[in-house]
Structures are given as structure tokens and as C-alpha cells.
Design a protein around this motif. Structure first.
Motif, PDB file in Angstrom:
ATOM      1  N   ARG A 446     -14.888  -9.778   0.006  1.00 15.76           N
ATOM      2  CA  ARG A 446     -14.731  -9.025   1.254  1.00 15.76           C
ATOM      3  C   ARG A 446     -15.484  -7.694   1.161  1.00 15.76           C
ATOM      4  N   ASP A 447     -15.898  -7.157   2.323  1.00 14.63           N
ATOM      5  CA  ASP A 447     -16.477  -5.819   2.358  1.00 14.63           C
ATOM      6  C   ASP A 447     -15.417  -4.784   1.991  1.00 14.63           C
ATOM      7  N   ALA A 448     -15.845  -3.567   1.711  1.00 15.72           N
ATOM      8  CA  ALA A 448     -14.939  -2.537   1.209  1.00 15.72           C
ATOM      9  C   ALA A 448     -13.988  -1.991   2.263  1.00 15.72           C
ATOM     10  N   ILE A 449     -14.238  -2.248   3.541  1.00 15.98           N
ATOM     11  CA  ILE A 449     -13.482  -1.569   4.588  1.00 15.98           C
ATOM     12  C   ILE A 449     -11.979  -1.795   4.475  1.00 15.98           C
ATOM     13  N   PHE A 450     -11.548  -3.041   4.241  1.00 15.53           N
ATOM     14  CA  PHE A 450     -10.105  -3.306   4.213  1.00 15.53           C
ATOM     15  C   PHE A 450      -9.420  -2.677   3.005  1.00 15.53           C
ATOM     16  N   PRO A 451      -9.891  -2.902   1.765  1.00 16.86           N
ATOM     17  CA  PRO A 451      -9.223  -2.253   0.624  1.00 16.86           C
ATOM     18  C   PRO A 451      -9.276  -0.731   0.685  1.00 16.86           C
ATOM     19  N   ALA A 452     -10.411  -0.173   1.089  1.00 26.58           N
ATOM     20  CA  ALA A 452     -10.536   1.289   1.131  1.00 26.58           C
ATOM     21  C   ALA A 452      -9.625   1.885   2.202  1.00 26.58           C
ATOM     22  N   LEU A 453      -9.600   1.267   3.382  1.00 33.35           N
ATOM     23  CA  LEU A 453      -8.783   1.789   4.473  1.00 33.35           C
ATOM     24  C   LEU A 453      -7.292   1.660   4.159  1.00 33.35           C
ATOM     25  N   VAL A 454      -6.886   0.510   3.629  1.00 35.67           N
ATOM     26  CA  VAL A 454      -5.470   0.308   3.298  1.00 35.67           C
ATOM     27  C   VAL A 454      -5.024   1.316   2.235  1.00 35.67           C
ATOM     28  N   ALA A 455      -5.840   1.511   1.206  1.00 31.63           N
ATOM     29  CA  ALA A 455      -5.490   2.467   0.148  1.00 31.63           C
ATOM     30  C   ALA A 455      -5.383   3.888   0.709  1.00 31.63           C
ATOM     31  N   SER A 456      -6.327   4.243   1.591  1.00 32.78           N
ATOM     32  CA  SER A 456      -6.319   5.576   2.197  1.00 32.78           C
ATOM     33  C   SER A 456      -5.075   5.789   3.053  1.00 32.78           C
ATOM     34  N   LEU A 457      -4.725   4.800   3.871  1.00 35.93           N
ATOM     35  CA  LEU A 457      -3.554   4.917   4.752  1.00 35.93           C
ATOM     36  C   LEU A 457      -2.253   4.967   3.961  1.00 35.93           C
ATOM     37  N   ILE A 458      -2.166   4.176   2.900  1.00 33.94           N
ATOM     38  CA  ILE A 458      -0.960   4.208   2.065  1.00 33.94           C
ATOM     39  C   ILE A 458      -0.753   5.608   1.486  1.00 33.94           C
ATOM     40  N   CYS A 459      -1.842   6.195   0.981  1.00 33.59           N
ATOM     41  CA  CYS A 459      -1.750   7.556   0.441  1.00 33.59           C
ATOM     42  C   CYS A 459      -1.340   8.562   1.523  1.00 33.59           C
ATOM     43  N   LEU A 460      -1.968   8.454   2.690  1.00 35.25           N
ATOM     44  CA  LEU A 460      -1.674   9.400   3.766  1.00 35.25           C
ATOM     45  C   LEU A 460      -0.206   9.338   4.175  1.00 35.25           C
ATOM     46  N   VAL A 461       0.322   8.149   4.375  1.00 32.80           N
ATOM     47  CA  VAL A 461       1.702   7.993   4.848  1.00 32.80           C
ATOM     48  C   VAL A 461       2.704   8.289   3.740  1.00 32.80           C
ATOM     49  N   ALA A 462       2.501   7.675   2.575  1.00 31.98           N
ATOM     50  CA  ALA A 462       3.483   7.819   1.496  1.00 31.98           C
ATOM     51  C   ALA A 462       3.601   9.268   1.012  1.00 31.98           C
ATOM     52  N   VAL A 463       2.469   9.919   0.796  1.00 31.17           N
ATOM     53  CA  VAL A 463       2.515  11.301   0.301  1.00 31.17           C
ATOM     54  C   VAL A 463       3.041  12.244   1.387  1.00 31.17           C
ATOM     55  N   SER A 464       2.694  12.010   2.650  1.00 31.68           N
ATOM     56  CA  SER A 464       3.208  12.855   3.734  1.00 31.68           C
ATOM     57  C   SER A 464       4.727  12.810   3.801  1.00 31.68           C
ATOM     58  N   LEU A 465       5.286  11.607   3.640  1.00 34.32           N
ATOM     59  CA  LEU A 465       6.745  11.445   3.763  1.00 34.32           C
ATOM     60  C   LEU A 465       7.510  11.957   2.553  1.00 34.32           C
ATOM     61  N   THR A 466       6.805  12.237   1.473  1.00 32.35           N
ATOM     62  CA  THR A 466       7.490  12.728   0.264  1.00 32.35           C
ATOM     63  C   THR A 466       7.135  14.169  -0.072  1.00 32.35           C
ATOM     64  N   THR A 467       6.415  14.854   0.807  1.00 35.79           N
ATOM     65  CA  THR A 467       6.089  16.268   0.607  1.00 35.79           C
ATOM     66  C   THR A 467       6.535  17.078   1.815  1.00 35.79           C
ATOM     67  N   THR A 468       6.541  18.384   1.678  1.00 33.83           N
ATOM     68  CA  THR A 468       7.061  19.273   2.714  1.00 33.83           C
ATOM     69  C   THR A 468       6.180  19.254   3.964  1.00 33.83           C
ATOM     70  N   ALA A 469       6.814  19.105   5.117  1.00 40.27           N
ATOM     71  CA  ALA A 469       6.088  19.044   6.392  1.00 40.27           C
ATOM     72  C   ALA A 469       5.411  20.377   6.703  1.00 40.27           C
TER      73      ALA A 469
END
Length: 481
Positions: A446-469
Motif C-alpha cells: 500500500r502507499d504511505a498515506i494510510f499508515p502515516a495518516l492513521v499513526a498521525s491521527l492516533i498521536c493527535l487524539v491520544a496525546v490530546s486526551l491525556t494532556t492538559t487542554a
């Protein structure tokens, strides 16, 4: 041949005249980077249109259409989907009114996000500039086959672009785009019905090509179509060049009005580009162009009108010239944008915060030259424009678009999450070519778009929800308080 040379000379002279005419209006940093925030909606429409539709569409998209048919519109359709959301982002971006995307990243997140954003932009934008040089070199070789090789053409095109871009910055780019956008839109819309007629009419085009050329998915799978659609959509949503145009608008109303015109123009022009390429595949199924299908639009301009009336031969020359001008225009935009990052986000921010306007203008022009040389170097090692385009789009789509959209639409996004998202999206994309051969085929092919985007979104959501708003003051400039 003299006709093509004459048309090309007139176009280059006109572009140079437009650039020099804007030079006297550039006196400050804001004049050079965002045209003094003075661009009206009419100019914005065509500079947005010209900056978006370049070699990715004229070469990569056309190559895809020549080989596979109208399924190539999945790539263009990603941009159309992104434009619908941009209608709501544009006035917010103009209200924010800074100079670059890293300005936005620091204001909403932190300095680390700014620096990582600069790195991702440099990787993306110089890659995109590099294949504009390839496209321009191909056209010069078609016109001067005995004098200019494709490689020499890349050097010549790079020189044109560097000179045009460094003269007057955003003001030069925007008003050149106005001329080029009008020329390209009119010429391509006129050329399409003529080429269809010369192919024997639409039924003859349809009969000459495989049935899959006219199907929604064509001979590609749905996943392959999404690998065309998603990178284009996400690049457009986070495109720094576009945001800089919004920062350059006279008002929020001009920014929003321009998006409406941009949507209409993009849908029309990208559909016409694909239709010309499909018609070209019926007209020229074999021969030189079948070995280099990315050249099909320029080839149609050169050979599709050769034995016609003088008026139609002029139309063919104008089609060739319009494609060449569009490539210059797109290269100007994608080269100028990262130069502003090195000046605004590195030089002024960290090296010389008290630099005078005169010194900033000198450094800005120097950065254009240095980045232009780097883009030229990249072009010398690139064979597939479509592959290079998707690589560049994916870096930006995975690394920057999620955090840019979160800045405007998700109040819970945090600085730590943005840093993690940008870093992971960039690393996965850049390393995918080396990692994928060692993965199971279902993933590695597969092209890189799916793994790169999924990894980026996981980091964005998971870290946001576990750090101070973030606090409300930090959110206020983005309309999400």
C-alpha cells in the motif's frame, strides 16, 4: 515550429513584465510575503486556481487519465472535497492574518510545532517544485527536440522560476497567476471540443478505448482510488500556499468569495484536463507519447492541430504555451512558500528578530535561489511525476493537515499532541519506502498515506486526551473558544 516558439516567447515576456511591474510596490516584509494584504477576490480566484493546478494535474493526472481513463478524477475529486470545507476555513484564516502555517502552529501550539512544521513544509514543497521543473523541461524538449534535452529543459525552467519568484514575492506570484489562470482556462476549454472533433467525435473516442476508461473505478480497486483521493484532499485542506493567499486577501469577505470561484474553476479545469488526456489516448494510442504519457497534454498541443487551419494551429500553440505557463505558475507558488518559512519562521524568529525590511527582502530572495537549486537537484533523480506527487502530498497530509484542522475545529487539541502528530506523520512517510518491503504484502504494497495518516491521527487524539487542554486565550484567534 516558429509559431510555438513565438507564443512561448510572448508568454515568458508577459510574465516577466508582470513581475517587474509589481517590483516597485514591494517595500516591506508584508508586501513581499503577503502582498501587503491587498489582494481582491478576483485576483485571489485565479492565483488559487493557478497554484493548485500544476504538474500534479497536467502531468501526473494526465498520465493517469491516458493509461486508465476518467478514474483519474479520483485524484482531482480529493481536491474538490477539500474545497467544500475550505469555504468555512477561509474567513477564519484571514482573521488570523499571519504570514505562514508555522506562525499558526506556534500561536495555537508551541515553538516545537513551528520548527517541525517548517521541516515538513520544506520536504513537501521542494518535492512538488521539483516535478514542476520536470514538466517544464519536457515541454521545452518537445518544442526544441534537437536543442534542448529534458534534463537541460529542467535547468532552464528552474532559472525562469527562480527569477520570476524572487523579483516581487507574493505580489508577483499573484498577478502572474491572474494572467496564467485566464489563459489556461480559456485555452483548454476551447481545445477540448476541437480535439474530440478531430478524433471523430465522442462515440469514436469511446469506441477506441477500453470500457474501463469510462467507469467510476475503472481498472483500479476502491483502495487504489482512495490512495489518489485522500492525499490530494488532505494536502489541499492544509496547503500553506493557500493559507498565505487567504492571509493576503483584502478582507474575510474577499477570502470566502474567492473560494466559491476557486471551486467552480477547479472542477471545470481538472475535468477538462482529464478529458483532453482521455481524448489524446484515443488520438495517439501508440508512438512516442505512449512511452511518456505524462506529456499527453503538451503532445496534443503540438500534434493534435498540426494539419488544421491557421486559427486551430494557433490554438494548439496556445495550449502548449498555457501548459508551460501553468507549470511556471505552480512552481512559483510552491517555491515561494517554503522560502517564506525559512525567512519568517527561522531567520526573523530565531536568527535576527530585529532585521530591517531591506535585509529581510535580501534574505527572502536568497532563500528562493537556494530552495530552487535544491528542488532542481531533486528533479534530476525523479522519474515518475505521479509517484513523486503522491509522496509529497502524503508528507503534508499526514504531518500537517490534521493539526491545522484541529487548530480551527477542535478545542481539545494540545501542543504535545501536535508535536507528536507532525513528527510521526513525517517519519512514517519518509521511511515507508524502506520499511514497507519488510512488512506483510497486504500492508507493504500500500502507499504511505494510510499508515502515516492513521499513526498521525492516533498521536493527535491520544496525546490530546491525556494532556492538559489549552486555555481559552490561546484558542481565541482561531474561533474555537
Amino acid at each position: 515550429m516558429n509559431l510555438y516558439v513565438s507564443v512561448l516567447a510572448v508568454i515568458v515576456f508577459t510574465l516577466l513584465t508582470v513581475s517587474l511591474a509589481r517590483l516597485g510596490k514591494v517595500k516591506t516584509k508584508a508586501d513581499y510575503l503577503v502582498a501587503g494584504r491587498s489582494l481582491p477576490a478576483f485576483v485571489l480566484i485565479f492565483t488559487l486556481l493557478s497554484s493548485w493546478i500544476g504538474s500534479g494535474s497536467l502531468l501526473g493526472g494526465a498520465e493517469n487519465a491516458y493509461n486508465h481513463g476518467f478514474v483519474a478524477l479520483w485524484q482531482a475529486g480529493g481536491g474538490w472535497a477539500g474545497l467544500l470545507l475550505i469555504y468555512f476555513i477561509a474567513p477564519r484564516a484571514r482573521k488570523f492574518a499571519q504570514f505562514t502555517i508555522p506562525d499558526l502552529l506556534e500561536a495555537r501550539y508551541n515553538q516545537t510545532a513551528r520548527v517541525l512544521g517548517v521541516i515538513a513544509i520544506l520536504l513537501t514543497y521542494t518535492a512538488i517544485t521539483s516535478y514542476q521543473f520536470i514538466g517544464g523541461g519536457d515541454i521545452l524538449h518537445l518544442i526544441f527536440p534537437d536543442l534542448v534535452t529534458p534534463i537541460l529543459g529542467r535547468y532552464i525552467l528552474a532559472a525562469f522560476v527562480i527569477v520570476f519568484t524572487m523579483i516581487a514575492g507574493m505580489s508577483s506570484v499573484a498577478y502572474m497567476d491572474l494572467f496564467i489562470g485566464l489563459l489556461a482556462t480559456a485555452t483548454m476549454c476551447l481545445a477540448l471540443p476541437v480535439l474530440i472533433h478531430r478524433a471523430g467525435g465522442w462515440p469514436a473516442v469511446h469506441a477506441a478505448l477500453p470500457e474501463t476508461h469510462f467507469q467510476v473505478l475503472g481498472d483500479l480497486s476502491f483502495i487504489q482510488c482512495m490512495e489518489l483521493f485522500l492525499p490530494t484532499c488532505l494536502l489541499l485542506l492544509g496547503n500553506q500556499s493557500m493559507y498565505q493567499k487567504f492571509f493576503s486577501a483584502k478582507s474575510e469577505k474577499d477570502a470566502r468569495t474567492a473560494v466559491v470561484g476557486w471551486i467552480i474553476g477547479t472542477v471545470i479545469l481538472e475535468t477538462v484536463i482529464v478529458a483532453i488526456a482521455v481524448t489524446g489516448s484515443a488520438l495517439f494510442p501508440t508512438g512516442e507519447v505512449s512511452k511518456a504519457p505524462r506529456e499527453i497534454l503538451a503532445y496534443c498541443g503540438m500534434h493534435g492541430f498540426g494539419d488544421a487551419s491557421p486559427a486551430l494551429r494557433l490554438l494548439g500553440a496556445l495550449l502548449m504555451g498555457a501548459i508551460f505557463a501553468k507549470i511556471i505558475s505552480t512552481a512559483n507558488n510552491w517555491l515561494f512558500s517554503p522560502a517564506t518559512n525559512l525567512v519568517n519562521d527561522i531567520y526573523v524568529r530565531y536568527v535576527n528578530p530585529k532585521a530591517s525590511n531591506k535585509k529581510i527582502l535580501i534574505v527572502s530572495r536568497l532563500m528562493v535561489v537556494l530552495l530552487g537549486v535544491w528542488a532542481l537537484f531533486q528533479s534530476l533523480g525523479t522519474e515518475s511525476v505521479l509517484k513523486k506527487a503522491l509522496y509529497a502530498y502524503t508528507i503534508y497530509s499526514a504531518a500537517l493537515t490534521p493539526v491545522i484542522l484541529a487548530a480551527f475545529f477542535w478545542r481539545r487539541a494540545t501542543a504535545a499532541a501536535a508535536v507528536a502528530s507532525i513528527a510521526v506523520g513525517t517519519v512514517v512517510t519518509v521511511s515507508w519506502e524502506f520499511v514497507s518491503p519488510h512488512l506483510p504484502a497486504a500492508i507493504g504494497h500500500r502507499d504511505a498515506i494510510f499508515p502515516a495518516l492513521v499513526a498521525s491521527l492516533i498521536c493527535l487524539v491520544a496525546v490530546s486526551l491525556t494532556t492538559t487542554a489549552p486555555d481559552s486565550q490561546q484558542l481565541k484567534p482561531f474561533g474555537v473558544e
